[in-house]
Design a protein around this motif. Structure first.
Motif, mmCIF file in Angstrom:
data_model
loop_
_atom_site.group_PDB
_atom_site.id
_atom_site.type_symbol
_atom_site.label_atom_id
_atom_site.label_comp_id
_atom_site.label_asym_id
_atom_site.label_seq_id
_atom_site.Cartn_x
_atom_site.Cartn_y
_atom_site.Cartn_z
ATOM 1 N N THR A 105 -10.196 3.633 0.050
ATOM 2 C CA THR A 105 -9.357 2.469 -1.089
ATOM 3 C C THR A 105 -8.378 2.189 -0.701
ATOM 4 O OG1 THR A 105 -11.571 3.458 -2.516
ATOM 5 C CG2 THR A 105 -8.829 2.619 -3.292
ATOM 6 N N VAL A 106 -7.513 3.161 -0.276
ATOM 7 C CA VAL A 106 -6.347 3.293 -0.137
ATOM 8 C C VAL A 106 -5.730 2.562 1.360
ATOM 9 C CG1 VAL A 106 -4.126 4.716 0.988
ATOM 10 C CG2 VAL A 106 -5.224 5.676 -0.849
ATOM 11 N N ALA A 107 -6.479 2.459 2.065
ATOM 12 C CA ALA A 107 -5.994 1.947 3.065
ATOM 13 C C ALA A 107 -6.209 0.261 3.168
ATOM 14 C CB ALA A 107 -7.016 2.383 4.473
ATOM 15 N N LYS A 108 -7.136 0.378 1.770
ATOM 16 C CA LYS A 108 -7.305 -0.692 2.172
ATOM 17 C C LYS A 108 -6.482 -1.328 1.107
ATOM 18 C CE LYS A 108 -12.160 -2.336 0.825
ATOM 19 N NZ LYS A 108 -13.114 -2.935 0.119
ATOM 20 N N GLU A 109 -5.621 -1.759 0.223
ATOM 21 C CA GLU A 109 -4.646 -1.900 -1.084
ATOM 22 C C GLU A 109 -3.356 -1.694 0.210
ATOM 23 O OE1 GLU A 109 -5.150 0.417 -4.671
ATOM 24 O OE2 GLU A 109 -6.867 -0.560 -4.923
ATOM 25 N N LEU A 110 -3.723 -0.475 1.415
ATOM 26 C CA LEU A 110 -2.197 -0.497 1.772
ATOM 27 C C LEU A 110 -1.723 -1.968 2.236
ATOM 28 C CD1 LEU A 110 -1.585 2.998 3.645
ATOM 29 C CD2 LEU A 110 -0.136 1.648 1.608
ATOM 30 N N LEU A 111 -2.549 -2.975 2.977
ATOM 31 C CA LEU A 111 -2.270 -3.827 2.884
ATOM 32 C C LEU A 111 -1.517 -4.959 2.615
ATOM 33 C CD1 LEU A 111 -6.129 -4.944 4.777
ATOM 34 C CD2 LEU A 111 -4.522 -3.660 6.024
ATOM 35 N N GLY A 112 -0.197 -5.528 3.001
ATOM 36 C CA GLY A 112 0.680 -6.212 2.448
ATOM 37 C C GLY A 112 1.701 -5.462 2.094
ATOM 38 N N HIS A 113 1.577 -4.247 2.205
ATOM 39 C CA HIS A 113 2.722 -3.440 1.508
ATOM 40 C C HIS A 113 3.974 -3.677 2.488
ATOM 41 C CE1 HIS A 113 0.066 -2.646 -1.690
ATOM 42 N NE2 HIS A 113 0.934 -2.252 -2.650
ATOM 43 N N ILE B 160 7.275 3.269 0.856
ATOM 44 C CA ILE B 160 6.301 2.146 1.028
ATOM 45 C C ILE B 160 6.297 1.308 -0.250
ATOM 46 C CG2 ILE B 160 4.285 0.972 1.116
ATOM 47 C CD1 ILE B 160 3.696 3.027 2.812
ATOM 48 N N GLU B 161 6.671 0.112 -0.038
ATOM 49 C CA GLU B 161 7.196 -0.938 -0.750
ATOM 50 C C GLU B 161 6.349 -1.845 -1.620
ATOM 51 O OE1 GLU B 161 11.734 -1.787 -0.936
ATOM 52 O OE2 GLU B 161 12.033 1.020 -0.693
ATOM 53 N N ILE B 162 6.559 -1.921 -3.230
ATOM 54 C CA ILE B 162 5.291 -2.624 -3.571
ATOM 55 C C ILE B 162 5.993 -4.693 -2.991
ATOM 56 C CG2 ILE B 162 4.378 -4.026 -5.209
ATOM 57 C CD1 ILE B 162 4.276 -0.867 -6.448
ATOM 58 N N PRO B 163 5.679 -5.218 -2.417
ATOM 59 C CA PRO B 163 6.248 -6.806 -2.209
ATOM 60 C C PRO B 163 6.208 -7.321 -3.474
ATOM 61 C CG PRO B 163 4.095 -6.812 -1.079
ATOM 62 C CD PRO B 163 4.715 -5.293 -1.324
#
Length: 201
Positions: free
Chosen positions: A15-23, A157-160
């Motif tokens: 879940t984390v791996a998938k949601e990290l994309l784009g961060h 790690i930051e949220i765009p």
DNA sequence: ACATGGATTCGCT
DNA sequence: GCGAATCCATGTT
């Protein structure tokens, strides 16, 4: 920008791996700041995942995989490369996400200088494409093992801000784990569809 | 104490 | 497509 907190990492690695994309991976060095969009990740599980370092149970090296979600796990691979992971799951259960590829969007010259001073990689336009190169580009080595990405002032790690950046996610088997028998076909490699900064086709 | 092999990358065939 | 570089964690004796 707002940085990711503990709760984000306290979930299953896939879940984390998938949601990290784009961060955005942010690294503050003495020379300046390096930022990169996370393009590709892989998830590694607990003792049941035959591709994971955690498959042996708790050992001196992988002990950290069972600890606080959000801390870094950096290890030497093939005697040559440091690979960067972030711990997932609640404390006591093993899990991690391997950062495989990023598109550098700030601090290009600093990242480039890191690659140039490294013996085993080529300093081309793909500075952080592949887990070994990513670690070099961002200046991450084994001294970062155990560092907390939730609270560190060196790495976060930051949220765009721009949430309009929609993309499709591809799920595929992981790279370089042919030995992993029944776990080798798990679709735990994730990357942004159509992006040129992919480590392998 | 020893043998094995790997979450990679690049260059050559 | 294949092999070298390079070292240390892990399993075995």
């Amino acid at each position: 920008m707002e940085r990711l907190n503990r709760t984000f990492f306290e979930r299953a690695p896939e879940t984390v791996a998938k949601e990290l994309l784009g961060h955005i991976l942010v690294r503050k060095t003495k020379e300046g700041v390096i930022k990169g969009t996370i393009i590709e990740t892989e998830a590694y599980g607990d003792i049941n995942d035959l591709a994971s370092h955690a498959r042996f149970g708790i050992t001196p090296r992988n002990k950290i995989m069972h600890e606080l979600p959000g801390i870094l796990y950096v290890y030497l691979n093939y005697g040559i490369f440091n690979l960067t992971n972030i711990i997932c799951e609640k404390t006591g259960k093993a899990g991690a996400v391997l950062l495989r590829s990023a598109e550098i969007i700030e601090g290009l010259e600093i990242a480039s200088s890191h690659l140039k001073s490294s013996k085993h990689v080529k300093a081309n336009e793909f500075l952080a494409t592949g887990p070994g190169k990513l670690s070099i580009a961002f200046g991450i080595d084994r001294a970062f093992n155990g560092l907390d990405i939730v609270s560190s002032d060196q790495i976060s790690i930051e949220i765009p801000k721009n949430t309009t950046g929609e993309f499709d996610i591809i799920e595929k088997p992981r790279i370089g784990i042919d030995y992993a028998d029944k776990s080798k076909d798990l679709p735990w490699r994730f990357y942004i569809d159509g992006n040129q900064y992919i480590s392998k086709k």
